[in-house]
Design an enzyme around this catalytic site. Structure first.
Site, PDB file in Angstrom:
ATOM      1  N   SER A  18       0.815  -1.217   0.000  1.00 21.95           N
ATOM      2  CA  SER A  18       0.000   0.000   0.000  1.00 21.95           C
ATOM      3  C   SER A  18       0.850   1.269   0.000  1.00 21.95           C
ATOM      4  O   SER A  18       1.803   1.416   0.778  1.00 21.95           O
ATOM      5  CB  SER A  18      -0.916   0.014   1.216  1.00 21.95           C
ATOM      6  OG  SER A  18      -1.635   1.239   1.273  1.00 21.95           O
ATOM      7  N   THR A  71      -9.044  -1.815   2.995  1.00 22.62           N
ATOM      8  CA  THR A  71      -8.850  -2.269   1.623  1.00 22.62           C
ATOM      9  C   THR A  71      -9.251  -3.740   1.510  1.00 22.62           C
ATOM     10  O   THR A  71      -9.813  -4.315   2.441  1.00 22.62           O
ATOM     11  CB  THR A  71      -7.402  -2.009   1.170  1.00 22.62           C
ATOM     12  OG1 THR A  71      -7.280  -2.291  -0.220  1.00 22.62           O
ATOM     13  CG2 THR A  71      -6.396  -2.829   1.954  1.00 22.62           C
ATOM     14  N   LYS A  75     -13.959  -4.602   2.662  1.00 18.42           N
ATOM     15  CA  LYS A  75     -14.803  -3.410   2.554  1.00 18.42           C
ATOM     16  C   LYS A  75     -16.268  -3.683   2.872  1.00 18.42           C
ATOM     17  O   LYS A  75     -16.968  -2.795   3.372  1.00 18.42           O
ATOM     18  CB  LYS A  75     -14.658  -2.789   1.159  1.00 18.42           C
ATOM     19  CG  LYS A  75     -13.274  -2.218   0.899  1.00 18.42           C
ATOM     20  CD  LYS A  75     -13.166  -1.600  -0.477  1.00 18.42           C
ATOM     21  CE  LYS A  75     -11.751  -1.080  -0.732  1.00 18.42           C
ATOM     22  NZ  LYS A  75     -11.640  -0.408  -2.048  1.00 18.42           N
ATOM     23  N   ASP A 111     -14.201   5.695  -2.453  1.00 15.18           N
ATOM     24  CA  ASP A 111     -13.677   5.130  -3.697  1.00 15.18           C
ATOM     25  C   ASP A 111     -14.302   5.772  -4.931  1.00 15.18           C
ATOM     26  O   ASP A 111     -13.602   6.135  -5.885  1.00 15.18           O
ATOM     27  CB  ASP A 111     -13.932   3.621  -3.745  1.00 15.18           C
ATOM     28  CG  ASP A 111     -12.918   2.823  -2.948  1.00 15.18           C
ATOM     29  OD1 ASP A 111     -11.816   3.341  -2.697  1.00 15.18           O
ATOM     30  OD2 ASP A 111     -13.232   1.669  -2.577  1.00 15.18           O
ATOM     31  N   GLY A 136     -16.417  -6.700 -12.589  1.00 17.82           N
ATOM     32  CA  GLY A 136     -16.330  -7.036 -11.171  1.00 17.82           C
ATOM     33  C   GLY A 136     -17.536  -6.523 -10.411  1.00 17.82           C
ATOM     34  O   GLY A 136     -18.219  -5.590 -10.846  1.00 17.82           O
ATOM     35  N   ALA A 137     -17.796  -7.150  -9.262  1.00 22.22           N
ATOM     36  CA  ALA A 137     -18.927  -6.737  -8.437  1.00 22.22           C
ATOM     37  C   ALA A 137     -18.583  -6.821  -6.955  1.00 22.22           C
ATOM     38  O   ALA A 137     -19.465  -6.961  -6.115  1.00 22.22           O
ATOM     39  CB  ALA A 137     -20.150  -7.603  -8.745  1.00 22.22           C
ATOM     40  N   GLY A 138     -17.299  -6.739  -6.642  1.00 21.47           N
ATOM     41  CA  GLY A 138     -16.857  -6.778  -5.251  1.00 21.47           C
ATOM     42  C   GLY A 138     -16.897  -5.406  -4.599  1.00 21.47           C
ATOM     43  O   GLY A 138     -17.595  -4.491  -5.053  1.00 21.47           O
ATOM     44  N   GLY A 139     -16.115  -5.251  -3.529  1.00 20.35           N
ATOM     45  CA  GLY A 139     -16.145  -4.011  -2.761  1.00 20.35           C
ATOM     46  C   GLY A 139     -15.747  -2.793  -3.551  1.00 20.35           C
ATOM     47  O   GLY A 139     -16.355  -1.716  -3.397  1.00 20.35           O
ATOM     48  N   GLY A 249      -4.811   2.723 -11.218  1.00 21.78           N
ATOM     49  CA  GLY A 249      -5.652   3.313 -10.187  1.00 21.78           C
ATOM     50  C   GLY A 249      -4.929   4.226  -9.220  1.00 21.78           C
ATOM     51  O   GLY A 249      -5.480   4.570  -8.164  1.00 21.78           O
TER      52      GLY A 249
END
Length: 286
Positions: A18, A71, A75, A111, A136-139, A249
């Site tokens: 990170s 992270t 989340k 985010d 994607g469909a996560g956090g 990102g």
């Protein structure tokens, strides 16, 4: 009461990569705030205990722990720890920032606003009228969908390996979609010629190619991986090889961090100098 720096950290698994400590150190220097920001590696089955442990922890010569970033992959767990959940975190059912306020912990999700600010101000990308593919469909995907819908895009397609998860994410945002098209699609047949392709899938974490056809990349397409550093390299190389403008990102990371800093400290730092410094730092370390 200690006169030492107030303490914050990013909690996740993995977390050693990170860049958040660098970013928040720069924000603190810029604004004159006295903070210390670290990393906490959480056991996969021990997120709540890790957060509560950090919140209650003491370090010699330092001030109290006042908040944390959250992270992957925690989340979705974070909002359950807060007494007060912001509207955007409630919509996403996910949070990436907690404030250990005395009157009750607060949760937010920065985010989405971070991504939108990066696209509009750092990438100079006009979102109005654009067709968007969200992989994607996560956090991470949950955090960015709502703010993306508020920018004037005309269509968002959510494609995910598990169709039920994509459908649940879309349905939770359905009430916002009166002005645009919002739908799901399988990864192997999610459409073609999008203006913006966002990779929020686990492919980057796993170091594999994105799970969609290059046909999703339209003329002049901007393809953004929500990860950064080596994790984004495979997606960016794939996008560039097929004629898209590739972006990682890192800008989103800095922009969402500025929103989190404001959430904690009440002041919004400048992001451009920090983004430039961070890219220079990464280049030196490469």
């Amino acid at each position: 009461m200690s006169d030492g720096p107030d303490r914050y950290a990013v909690l996740g698994n993995p977390v050693a990569h990170s860049c958040s400590p660098f970013i928040h150190a720069e924000f603190a220097r810029q604004t004159g705030h006295h903070i210390r920001y670290g990393r906490v590696l959480c056991p996969m089955d021990g997120f709540e205990a890790a957060v509560r442990g950090f919140a209650a922890s003491h370090e010699g010569g330092a001030g109290p722990a006042l908040g944390c970033n959250v992270t992957i992959p925690f989340k979705f767990e974070a909002p359950r720890l807060a007494a007060h959940v912001s509207a955007r975190a409630a919509l996403a059912q996910a949070a990436n920032v907690l404030h250990f306020a005395p009157e009750g912990w607060r949760a937010d999700n920065t985010d989405g606003v971070g991504l939108v600010r990066d696209l509009q101000h750092n990438a100079d990308f006009d979102l109005v009228g654009k067709r968007v593919l969200l992989i994607g469909a996560g956090g991470a995907a949950a955090g960015v969908l709502g703010p993306l819908m508020e920018t004037g895009v005309c269509e968002i397609v959510v494609a995910n390996r598990t169709a039920e998860r994509a459908a649940a994410l879309v349905e939770s945002h359905r009430a916002m979609a009166s002005h645009m098209s919002l739908s799901t699609a399988p990864l192997d047949d999610c459409g073609t010629r999008f203006d913006l392709v966002l990779n929020a899938s686990a492919s980057s974490v796993n170091g594999v190619a994105p799970p969609v056809s290059p046909a999703v990349l339209g003329p002049g397409c901007l393809a953004v991986d929500l990860m950064y550093g080596p994790a984004a390299d495979v997606f960016m190389a794939w996008a560039a090889a097929h004629g898209a403008r590739a972006r990682d990102g890192l800008g989103m990371l800095v922009e969402q961090a500025a929103e989190a800093f404001c959430f904690w400290r009440g002041v919004r730092p400048q992001t451009q100098p920090v983004l430039h410094a961070l890219r220079a730092q990464i280049a030196r370390d490469a």
